[in-house]
Scaffold this active site. Structure first.
Site, PDB file in Angstrom:
ATOM      1  N   GLN B  42     -40.536  70.075 102.073  1.00  0.00           N
ATOM      2  CA  GLN B  42     -41.609  71.063 102.065  1.00  0.00           C
ATOM      3  C   GLN B  42     -42.952  70.372 102.277  1.00  0.00           C
ATOM      4  O   GLN B  42     -43.181  69.288 101.766  1.00  0.00           O
ATOM      5  CB  GLN B  42     -41.642  71.812 100.729  1.00  0.00           C
ATOM      6  CG  GLN B  42     -40.387  72.586 100.439  1.00  0.00           C
ATOM      7  CD  GLN B  42     -40.552  73.519  99.239  1.00  0.00           C
ATOM      8  OE1 GLN B  42     -40.722  74.705  99.403  1.00  0.00           O
ATOM      9  NE2 GLN B  42     -40.495  72.979  98.047  1.00  0.00           N
ATOM     10  N   ASP B  97     -43.435  75.801  89.647  1.00  0.00           N
ATOM     11  CA  ASP B  97     -44.761  75.672  89.018  1.00  0.00           C
ATOM     12  C   ASP B  97     -44.755  76.131  87.564  1.00  0.00           C
ATOM     13  O   ASP B  97     -45.720  75.933  86.846  1.00  0.00           O
ATOM     14  CB  ASP B  97     -45.786  76.480  89.820  1.00  0.00           C
ATOM     15  CG  ASP B  97     -45.314  77.893  90.098  1.00  0.00           C
ATOM     16  OD1 ASP B  97     -45.035  78.633  89.129  1.00  0.00           O
ATOM     17  OD2 ASP B  97     -45.213  78.273  91.282  1.00  0.00           O
ATOM     18  N   ASP B 168     -38.089  83.773  92.443  1.00  0.00           N
ATOM     19  CA  ASP B 168     -39.503  83.443  92.644  1.00  0.00           C
ATOM     20  C   ASP B 168     -39.568  82.397  93.752  1.00  0.00           C
ATOM     21  O   ASP B 168     -39.885  81.235  93.519  1.00  0.00           O
ATOM     22  CB  ASP B 168     -40.053  82.908  91.315  1.00  0.00           C
ATOM     23  CG  ASP B 168     -41.508  82.487  91.407  1.00  0.00           C
ATOM     24  OD1 ASP B 168     -42.196  82.905  92.349  1.00  0.00           O
ATOM     25  OD2 ASP B 168     -41.953  81.718  90.528  1.00  0.00           O
TER      26      ASP B 168
END
Lengths: 294, 294
Positions: B42, B97, B168
């Protein structure tokens, strides 16, 4: 004046909103009416975007985009209409595109809808290229279009005449500047009937906190604390998502309960407005309560 | 790995979100962690903007911005928590996160909160520079952090184990691709308890209509029509304002009525969530009804 707006062949180009120096929205779109300065000092442009439809821009700031303009126009019209018992007369300051008037003409009970916008170019461009923004308001005989300075118009208006005043203005720039002071706000109060309702644009609750607070304070100083509140409209067309609308009642109590049934049959088609929306936009989630009402 | 993220002196620079070719959000901000490719494929960056606070970006797309991240994180956690009678175990797919986990640790009734994100860099960068995004989830012993491929994790998970699954995730790109198919969705169904609830990101209801419809159809094909619905979150951080979250109940009835009182004292501080928000995000204004449910 119409030939000013003639269609020019135009390739896709990038429009960038200029309201903030450090946040910008870039849209690759076709310039239907390339930016020009109207005789009334505003820079006007009309674009068409593949996903968002037509976009009206004044002085570099988006006024509406076809994709979600209904969120704003429906709320600015139906919220006050369902907050007054028997409304008959409405004053719209700005609103030259007739988007708010389009929603108001759906009510047979209204007798007079005065639209006061200094710049007829906004109306002419909209009617020419995106006529459904105005809808039946373009021809409804109850809609009176005054192409004059709203500050002067309201000074000459009769006291306690309007049940609703909608301040559908641009930001505090150029020709709109006189519409933001205490003097103008006092005149709005004066021309409202007892129990009458005003709604006015205040800005993004995330990006323009100070402007929203300033508008809220100004309105409170004239309407009193108890009769003043805020609607927060989530919209895509204004950067910042939640857009604050200050609302106030003259000598009445601010309430989010509709004064009557929000009839679906009489008001169709509606894209966003219903009884739940009416209540929701007047709610104060913790962030709004803390930032603006503590 | 930590030294990858070291602070470099950086002047203000322009970040531009790249999710759409014809709509872009330009932000002038400081690059706290300049964009780099993580060992997991990523592209990650962390910026700081004067008005919006810290902004986490993956593969060019904003994941959260400090100013209004609570709208998303609170809804993704509290909505399912108030849609299940006695939740004990939660699986978060993505969510490295720890923003969703931060909200979940506020519930003493929860025994197990499994966070499965293939890329630990997201957590490490967030914890290092914006620790309040994770809050108490960083140290709460009920939060298990699995830095593994979620598709493999869920295949090995016990059936009917989780009361809540929160997807998520980023958009359907790179490492997240396997999380969007029928196979993965079936596994999610399998690991849920009876009456368990799943919420999953679907995209902007204005700009990604097709993606939202596709996700809704996929979830319906597995959960059945009656137990599937959508939340529409208005947020500033995702271009398009209203962000669709598909929600589904395993062998139960989809309802927007909270299963118990949304206690204010136990959950403080909350920025957006309350009982009215719980009901509102599940509403279907005419546009949503017409576009996604007709």
């Amino acid at each position: 004046m119409m030939n000013t707006f003639r269609l020019r062949k135009s390739r896709k180009k990038k429009f960038r909103e200029s309201l903030y120096t450090d946040i910008s929205l870039g849209l690759t779109c076709e310039a239907i009416v390339p930016e020009f300065r109207t005789p009334f000092g505003q820079k006007l442009a009309l674009y068409r975007h593949d996903k968002l439809g037509h976009i009206l821009v004044l002085d570099g700031n988006i006024q509406w985009m076809e994709k979600d303009e209904a969120i704003y126009h429906e709320t600015m019209a139906h919220w006050p209409m369902h907050s007054v018992a028997e409304p008959q007369r409405v004053l719209i300051v700005g609103g030259g595109d007739l988007g708010v008037a389009r929603e108001l003409v759906k009510y047979p009970m209204l007798e007079e809808i005065d639209v006061v916008d200094i710049d007829p170019c906004v109306r002419e461009v909209t009617l020419m290229y995106v006529p459904h923004i105005a809808g039946h308001a373009a021809t409804d005989p109850r809609v009176n279009k005054y192409d004059v300075d709203a500050a002067r118009f309201i000074k000459e208006a009769v006291s306690s005449h309007y049940d609703i005043v909608v301040l559908d203005t641009t930001d505090e720039v150029n020709v709109a500047t006189p519409l933001f002071g205490e003097k103008f706000q006092s005149e709005v109060y004066r021309v409202l009937t007892k129990g009458g309702v005003m709604v006015r644009v205040a800005g993004s609750v995330f990006l323009q906190e100070d402007e929203v607070k300033k508008t809220l304070e100004l309105v409170r100083s004239i309407f009193s604390r108890i009769s003043t509140g805020m609607l927060t409209l989530p919209t895509m067309m204004y950067l910042g998502c939640f857009f604050g609308i200050v609302v106030a009642v003259k000598e009445g109590i601010w309430s989010s309960i509709p004064t009557r049934r929000i009839s679906v049959s009489g008001l169709l088609p509606l894209s966003w407005y219903d009884a739940r929306w009416h209540a929701f936009v007047a709610e104060r989630p913790p962030y709004i309560q803390k930032t603006f009402f503590s």
